[in-house]
Write a protein that holds these residues in place. Structure first.
Motif, PDB file in Angstrom:
ATOM      1  N   GLU A 264      -8.470   1.320  -9.041  1.00  0.00           N
ATOM      2  CA  GLU A 264      -7.341   2.087  -9.523  1.00  0.00           C
ATOM      3  C   GLU A 264      -7.448   2.380 -11.013  1.00  0.00           C
ATOM      4  N   HIS A 293      -3.435   2.630  -1.130  1.00  0.00           N
ATOM      5  CA  HIS A 293      -3.515   1.428  -1.965  1.00  0.00           C
ATOM      6  C   HIS A 293      -3.849   1.807  -3.422  1.00  0.00           C
ATOM      7  N   GLU A 294      -4.951   2.511  -3.601  1.00  0.00           N
ATOM      8  CA  GLU A 294      -5.382   2.816  -4.975  1.00  0.00           C
ATOM      9  C   GLU A 294      -4.375   3.727  -5.684  1.00  0.00           C
ATOM     10  N   HIS A 297      -1.231   1.948  -6.909  1.00  0.00           N
ATOM     11  CA  HIS A 297      -1.516   1.200  -8.142  1.00  0.00           C
ATOM     12  C   HIS A 297      -1.137   1.979  -9.405  1.00  0.00           C
ATOM     13  N   GLU A 327      -1.930  -6.853  -6.485  1.00  0.00           N
ATOM     14  CA  GLU A 327      -2.815  -6.429  -5.400  1.00  0.00           C
ATOM     15  C   GLU A 327      -2.149  -6.555  -4.023  1.00  0.00           C
ATOM     16  N   TYR A 397      -5.016 -10.810  -1.709  1.00  0.00           N
ATOM     17  CA  TYR A 397      -4.662  -9.497  -1.124  1.00  0.00           C
ATOM     18  C   TYR A 397      -3.805  -9.683   0.134  1.00  0.00           C
TER      19      TYR A 397
HETATM   20 ZN   LIG Z   1      -6.013  -2.909  -5.521  1.00  0.00          ZN
END
Ligand SMILES: [Zn+2]
Length: 600
Positions: A264, A293-294, A297, A327, A397
């Motif tokens: 990210e 997900h990225e 971020h 995360e 995670y």
């Molecule tokens: Zn991540």
């Protein structure tokens, strides 16, 4: 300043007296880099950097040893070679002053030019790759900057080889100069990967902001139109959780290079994927989850961060206990957002969440290391796994994602569905966003405030102890249950993780509390036979089906080529008891809560 008249100088001095800091507000001189690729097939980028000296007799420059988001000292300086300096056409002395630093005598020059080459052939999201058709460059492994750490602009100009068409980066372009960009400081430069080559791009606009999907590598089989339409849906769904889109623009940089990974950044991300990504439902789902997900971020960790994650010291480890939020919560939202964007079904979502729960509950290390300490030790463990890692520590995670799920249910239940974790994240962003950052206590207090109940005991247990997580409340709230175990499973279980090494059955891992480890198997043992009957490399599972839990067997193994016999009492197959499903007797109210949570 050379042409400043005395009168102007007096005026500036007067201003400085009236308002201390006025002079300091004048931006320090920029560092100017030019990137060239005279022989890209040899995997080198040539860097020319012009540093202001402040008229010091010497300057010291350094390369970062790690990059934010990937917490391991990676020694990027090992790829740097040929560091040489000049000023006004004269060579200057360059002396290496640390593993990652160089000292350059300036001879009184106001600026010095340093040239060096960087070998760029690591296809990961945290390093560089240069080849005949394109370059993928990250800031930390590319740019030597001044040790003095004065915040100053860093400018980059890319000279493209004739066959390359364009540059893609979230850095702000310098008007009037092609392929030239300006970062307000070194952090921004480090935080802005650069793709140069002939990428395929697709754009869309959300909330007036430009979003660009960039595909480089071999995107010939990648369906860019389908991908960009779905990425836009994820952007829309994310905005509903976090509110404002705070970036000036956003670049989804995806390398189609048949490997994986994602990292990210504030105004972009860099991911890697297979050329077949959009052709296969499973891999496409995985990619969408990675994108979500990225992208998420850009808020959670880039703009809303644990207080320790900035300003960064790029030359040493930065310790932080809250990566299970940075995360793990991001991982929770990744799958939730794909579902809310209607890119997966509720069933697929529950499968993904079950996978996270299973990953936590089947890992013996959950009983050894609290998740906040797994975060703290990320520098020595998370990015340096070995055959015993699963026994000694937890992965922050999935455990963070599962805590987010439990917390979301807690907030919903405590507020009778009027507030959710989305509210918690949005308010956290408003209160601790930007350079402020949050401490664990501030995070716990804020979530307690959102829920209207004291959640500190919950966080103390879930995040700061090795106690088992309690799923009862969350499952009851949403009308879910773990699928009951198949009553017929009294199958034998050995518990060794193995691989087929060119026809040899090799033990690669052993989990605590299994027959394999208790019976004396070692990692690297080659299993040859059970009860004196040969086991082929791909035949272990079928052979174990011939036994039931509790049977005593003798294994013949080769350990460093010496044959050894081990008496083992087989355990029972745990099956997969962590698969979620809706209860058949779920009430209308419970079903409505799932819809409120995951969408229709
Ligand atoms: Zn991540």
């Amino acid at each position: 300043m050379l042409r400043t008249t005395l009168r102007a100088l007096a005026a500036i001095l007067m201003l400085a007296l009236l308002a201390p800091g006025t002079l300091a507000a004048q931006a320090p001189d920029a560092i100017r880099y030019t990137l060239r690729f005279p022989a890209p097939h040899t995997h080198y980028v040539e860097v020319e950097a012009v540093y202001p000296t402040g008229r010091q007799p010497a300057i010291e420059i350094y390369m970062a040893v790690w990059t934010p988001g990937s917490y391991l000292v990676r020694e990027y300086e090992r790829n740097v070679e040929g560091v040489a300096a000049t000023a006004d056409g004269r060579s200057l002395a360059v002396e290496k002053s640390r593993k990652n630093r160089w000292k350059v005598t300036t001879g009184g020059a106001t600026s010095v030019t340093v040239r060096y080459r960087v070998y760029s052939r690591e296809m990961t999201v945290r390093n560089n790759w240069v080849e005949s058709g394109f370059a993928m460059l990250n800031g930390a492994p590319t740019f030597l900057t001044l040790v003095d750490r004065t915040p100053r602009p860093h400018e980059v100009r890319v000279e493209l080889p004739a066959a390359w068409k364009s540059v893609a980066t979230a850095l702000m372009p310098i008007a009037g100069t092609p392929n030239a960009y300006r970062a307000e400081d070194f952090d921004t430069l480090v935080d802005s990967p650069i793709i140069a080559g002939s990428p395929v791009t697709r754009e869309f606009t959300v909330a007036g902001k430009k979003h660009v999907l960039v595909l480089e590598g071999d995107p010939s089989l990648f369906d860019a139109d389908k991908a960009v339409a779905d990425v836009e849906k994820i952007v829309q769904a994310s905005g509903k959780v976090m509110g404002d889109y705070a970036y000036p623009h956003y670049y989804f940089l995806n390398m189609v290079v048949d490997t994986g990974g994602g990292l990210e950044h504030k105004n972009s991300f860099l991911t890697m994927s297979s050329r077949f990504t959009t052709r296969n439902r499973r891999s496409y789902d995985g990619w969408l989850s990675l994108v979500a997900h990225e992208y998420f971020h850009n808020w959670n960790v880039k703009r809303l961060r644990p207080v320790e994650l900035g300003p960064f010291d790029y030359e040493t480890e930065n310790y932080v206990k809250m990566l299970w939020v940075a995360e793990g919560f991001t991982d929770y939202y990744a799958d939730v957002l794909v579902r809310r964007a209607n890119l997966s079904s509720a069933e697929e979502y529950l499968d993904a969440l079950s996978g996270q729960i299973e990953s936590v509950q089947t890992r013996p290390g959950r009983l050894v290391t609290p998740v906040n300490m797994a975060s703290y030790d990320t520098w020595i463990k998370q990015y340096r796994p070995d055959e015993n890692t699963a026994n000694t520590t937890i992965d922050y995670y999935p455990k963070g994602a599962v805590i987010a799920f439990l917390l979301d249910a807690k907030i919903r239940k405590a507020t009778n569905g009027t507030r959710t974790l989305d509210d918690g994240m949005k308010i956290a962003m408003q209160r601790f966003g930007g350079p402020k950052g949050y401490s664990p206590e501030q995070f716990y207090d804020l979530m307690s405030e959102v829920a209207g109940v004291n959640l500190k005991p919950f966080f103390a247990q879930a995040a700061e102890s090795t106690d088992e997580l309690d799923y009862t409340e969350a499952l009851d709230y949403f009308g879910l249950r773990f699928r009951p175990a198949d009553p017929a499973t009294s199958r034998a279980f050995l518990g060794a993780i193995t691989r087929n090494d060119s026809g040899r059955l090799i033990v690669t891992g052993l989990r605590r509390g299994t027959a394999a480890i208790d019976g004396g198997l070692n990692v690297d043992d080659e299993i040859l036979a059970i009860d004196d009957v040969r086991v082929r490399a791909d035949g272990l599972a079928a052979r174990l089906e011939q036994y039931k839990a509790g049977d005593k067997v003798q294994l013949l193994v080769a350990r460093r080529d010496r044959l050894t016999r081990l008496d083992v009492t087989l355990g029972s197959d745990p099956g997969r008891p962590w698969r979620l499903e809706p209860r058949t007797d779920a009430t209308a109210e419970q079903k409505a809560r799932v819809i409120q949570w995951l969408g229709q």
